[in-house]
Design a protein around this motif. Structure first.
Motif, PDB file in Angstrom:
ATOM      1  N   ASN A 131     -33.815   1.665 -35.819  1.00 15.79           N
ATOM      2  CA  ASN A 131     -33.537   1.006 -34.547  1.00 15.79           C
ATOM      3  C   ASN A 131     -33.830   2.016 -33.424  1.00 15.79           C
ATOM      4  O   ASN A 131     -34.258   3.150 -33.690  1.00 15.79           O
ATOM      5  N   GLN A 132     -33.615   1.605 -32.198  1.00 16.03           N
ATOM      6  CA  GLN A 132     -33.972   2.481 -31.076  1.00 16.03           C
ATOM      7  C   GLN A 132     -33.208   3.809 -31.144  1.00 16.03           C
ATOM      8  O   GLN A 132     -33.771   4.871 -30.884  1.00 16.03           O
ATOM      9  N   GLU A 133     -31.949   3.728 -31.541  1.00 21.49           N
ATOM     10  CA  GLU A 133     -31.129   4.932 -31.621  1.00 21.49           C
ATOM     11  C   GLU A 133     -31.648   5.886 -32.696  1.00 21.49           C
ATOM     12  O   GLU A 133     -31.654   7.116 -32.507  1.00 21.49           O
ATOM     13  N   ALA A 134     -32.087   5.325 -33.829  1.00 17.25           N
ATOM     14  CA  ALA A 134     -32.625   6.164 -34.911  1.00 17.25           C
ATOM     15  C   ALA A 134     -33.911   6.864 -34.476  1.00 17.25           C
ATOM     16  O   ALA A 134     -34.121   8.041 -34.783  1.00 17.25           O
ATOM     17  N   VAL A 135     -34.750   6.143 -33.757  1.00 16.31           N
ATOM     18  CA  VAL A 135     -35.991   6.755 -33.251  1.00 16.31           C
ATOM     19  C   VAL A 135     -35.653   7.898 -32.299  1.00 16.31           C
ATOM     20  O   VAL A 135     -36.196   9.007 -32.401  1.00 16.31           O
TER      21      VAL A 135
END
Lengths: 122, 122
Positions: free
Chosen positions: B31-35
């Motif tokens: 997800n955006q946070e993981a990226v």
């Protein structure tokens, strides 16, 4: 038969990798019919989510992918296709679709087209 | 910033490839946070769909992935992570998750565990 785990839309992601160089060319999607056709014909066929139809790779452009080996992952919800890519895999005329890298937070183009897309798609 | 195209669940598929050998190790989701965390720390972090939480690869097993380069594809809806994999990528103890090939319509195991999963996960 293969027990693949398709998602709620009946699709499974498929990575195409050039069998000898190891280059990752693209990621696309397959449905059960696309998997079966690919195994039967030895020519890679995806499922186009935008056109909602089977997508015989290279049918228009001539840039076909011959299947060398089809592999599935440990939970059977992703495929790795080892292929022999004729010409270029990307609709931009580049060999691989992964031609953008993130460097210092910026998107940087790291590969140029090898062929003019206009010649591929008329 | 990067304009990635996440799916309806806010996720994007990410291929992990060993940067020097070219071996495709696994496909997982971010997800955006993981990226953002992966880019910030240089250690690959996915999003676990089964646990519905960030998944810092190797946090339990020690089999971490150091990010070498992050690439996106032409329509920005898939990622290619060039990584340096410590040990094995697969929870079965195999180097790659793609250890099953389809040969003559049958699923065939083409790689054996390099380490006993029990030693990785206690």
């Amino acid at each position: 038969m293969l027990r693949l785990r398709f998602n709620a839309d009946g699709l499974i992601p498929a990575i195409a990798q050039q069998h000898d160089s190891g280059e990752v060319l693209m990621l696309a999607w397959m449905n059960q019919e696309a998997v079966a056709e690919t195994l039967r014909t030895g020519q890679v066929c995806y499922f186009s989510r935008s056109r909602n139809a089977l997508w015989r790779k290279g049918e228009t452009s001539g840039q076909t992918q011959r299947l060398i080996d089809l592999r599935l992952d440990c939970d059977a919800d992703a495929l790795l296709l080892l292929v022999d890519q004729k010409g270029v895999a990307c609709h931009t005329g580049r060999r691989s679709c992964f031609f953008t890298a993130v460097r210092d937070g910026e998107a940087v183009t790291i590969a140029q087209p090898e062929v003019d897309p206009a010649t591929l798609y008329g």
